[in-house]
Design an enzyme around this catalytic site. Structure first.
Site, short mmCIF file in Angstrom:
data_model
loop_
_atom_site.label_atom_id
_atom_site.label_comp_id
_atom_site.label_asym_id
_atom_site.label_seq_id
_atom_site.Cartn_x
_atom_site.Cartn_y
_atom_site.Cartn_z
CG HIS A 112 -2.04 -1.07 1.24
ND1 HIS A 112 -2.77 -1.45 2.27
CD2 HIS A 112 -2.50 -1.67 -0.04
CE1 HIS A 112 -3.62 -2.40 1.74
NE2 HIS A 112 -3.59 -2.51 0.43
CB THR A 179 -4.64 -7.48 8.44
OG1 THR A 179 -5.44 -6.97 7.57
CG2 THR A 179 -4.48 -9.14 8.13
N1 APR Z 1 -1.91 -7.12 18.19
C1 APR Z 1 -2.64 -7.83 17.08
N2 APR Z 1 -3.47 -7.46 16.40
C2 APR Z 1 -4.05 -6.44 16.75
C3 APR Z 1 -3.67 -5.30 17.73
C4 APR Z 1 -2.55 -5.91 18.55
N3 APR Z 1 -2.02 -5.18 19.53
N4 APR Z 1 -4.43 -4.24 17.72
C5 APR Z 1 -5.47 -4.43 16.87
N5 APR Z 1 -5.24 -5.48 16.02
C6 APR Z 1 -5.87 -6.10 14.95
C7 APR Z 1 -7.43 -5.77 14.88
O1 APR Z 1 -8.20 -6.56 15.81
C8 APR Z 1 -7.92 -5.77 13.53
O2 APR Z 1 -8.19 -7.12 13.17
O3 APR Z 1 -5.61 -5.60 13.90
C9 APR Z 1 -6.46 -5.40 12.86
C10 APR Z 1 -6.56 -3.98 12.42
O4 APR Z 1 -7.39 -3.97 11.39
P1 APR Z 1 -7.48 -2.65 10.58
O5 APR Z 1 -7.58 -1.24 11.35
O6 APR Z 1 -8.82 -2.93 9.39
O7 APR Z 1 -6.10 -2.49 9.80
P2 APR Z 1 -5.84 -3.24 8.48
O8 APR Z 1 -6.25 -4.54 8.29
O9 APR Z 1 -4.27 -3.13 8.31
O10 APR Z 1 -6.46 -2.31 7.27
C11 APR Z 1 -6.03 -2.65 5.82
O11 APR Z 1 -7.37 -0.76 5.01
O12 APR Z 1 -7.74 1.32 5.23
C12 APR Z 1 -7.08 0.33 4.48
O13 APR Z 1 -5.02 0.93 3.32
C13 APR Z 1 -5.45 0.67 4.59
O14 APR Z 1 -3.69 -0.86 4.80
C14 APR Z 1 -5.00 -0.46 5.28
C15 APR Z 1 -6.03 -1.54 5.07
#
Ligand code: APR
Length: 242
Positions: A112, A179
């Site tokens: 990304h 994620t």
């Molecule tokens: N340890 C492990 N997992 C965690 C922690 C932690 N301390 N804190 C949060 N999480 C998990 C949450 O439960 C969630 O499933 O990390 C995940 C974060 O999810 P998102 O906020 O949706 O982030 P991400 O999955 O990276 O988003 C994907 O969406 O907005 C776009 O481009 C952006 O790259 C991003 C993509």
């Protein structure tokens, strides 16, 4: 899951959850990043065309903020695995921070894009960049004031998908860390990995939208789960069972 000692080639997908304990907001957690700004206000080409200053200010804030954050034990554990793993290994990150690199990881692919890079819309050159863009600085390559964050916006194609699928084709193990499984194509990689015969493991704070695709899910904070998993891999890695 397949015996650890049969694992030779690993693909690891990381998301915002691996950087959460470094103090970087996740996108969909409570009070998450996007909640302060509606997604369509900042992370789309249309928003940039409509209100470039808002988008530049938003990313100027994010670019400055991540430079004050530090890698956490999960980033350092993956860097140890990267350094010590004799087989193929690729960390495919959805994150635009540089915490994997600052922890010492080398085999990292930012699908990304990256906060600390800029893309010139006049000459397509990518340049390392740490300063603000709001005051329209000149492109280091062509001198035109046409720089944008080198971050993949909604509606744009993620970077290096060919390289990601090539790594998946050879993978024995696909691990997803931090994620939500909400955004494609990243969220679909686990299914591709399964179809290609890889073992699948999810390390996450809570079940993600794609949990049911994983052969194994371990729930907890990344700073606990990732070091534990890395020690397990290094103890039983391919060379320890030659
Ligand atoms: N340890 C492990 N997992 C965690 C922690 C932690 N301390 N804190 C949060 N999480 C998990 C949450 O439960 C969630 O499933 O990390 C995940 C974060 O999810 P998102 O906020 O949706 O982030 P991400 O999955 O990276 O988003 C994907 O969406 O907005 C776009 O481009 C952006 O790259 C991003 C993509």
């Amino acid at each position: 899951m397949r015996d650890m000692n049969q694992i030779r080639n690993i693909v690891i997908l990381t998301g915002a959850g691996i950087s959460a304990e470094s103090g970087i907001d996740t996108f969909r957690g409570g009070g998450g990043l996007w909640e302060q700004h509606r997604v369509e206000d900042v992370a789309t080409p249309e928003a940039f065309a409509r209100d470039p200053d808002l988008v530049q200010r938003f990313y100027d804030m994010r670019r400055a903020a991540i430079q004050e954050k530090l890698p956490n034990d999960a980033h350092f554990a993956l860097a140890r695995l990267d350094a010590g793993w004799p087989g193929e290994l690729l960390i495919v990150t959805q994150n635009v921070d540089d915490l994997h690199e600052r922890a010492g990881a080398r085999r990292v692919l930012h699908m990304h894009g990256e906060h600390l890079k800029v893309l010139c819309t006049a000459c397509d050159t990518r340049s390392p960049w740490r300063a603000p863009l709001l005051d329209r600085p000149l492109c280091p390559a062509c001198g035109v004031p046409a720089l944008r964050p080198d971050v993949v916006w909604f509606g744009e194609m993620p970077y290096q998908m060919d390289a990601i699928y090539a790594a998946l084709r050879g993978a024995d193990l696909f691990v997803s860390i931090g994620t939500s499984g909400a955004v494609y194509p990243a969220a679909g990689l686990v299914r591709d990995a399964r179809d290609l015969g890889a073992a699948t493991l999810e390390l996450n704070l809570e079940r993600s939208q794609g949990s049911h695709w994983f052969a194994e899910t371990r729930l907890g904070p990344a700073t606990q789960l990732v070091p534990q998993w890395v020690e397990q891999m290094l103890a039983s890695g391919p060379d320890n069972n030659a």
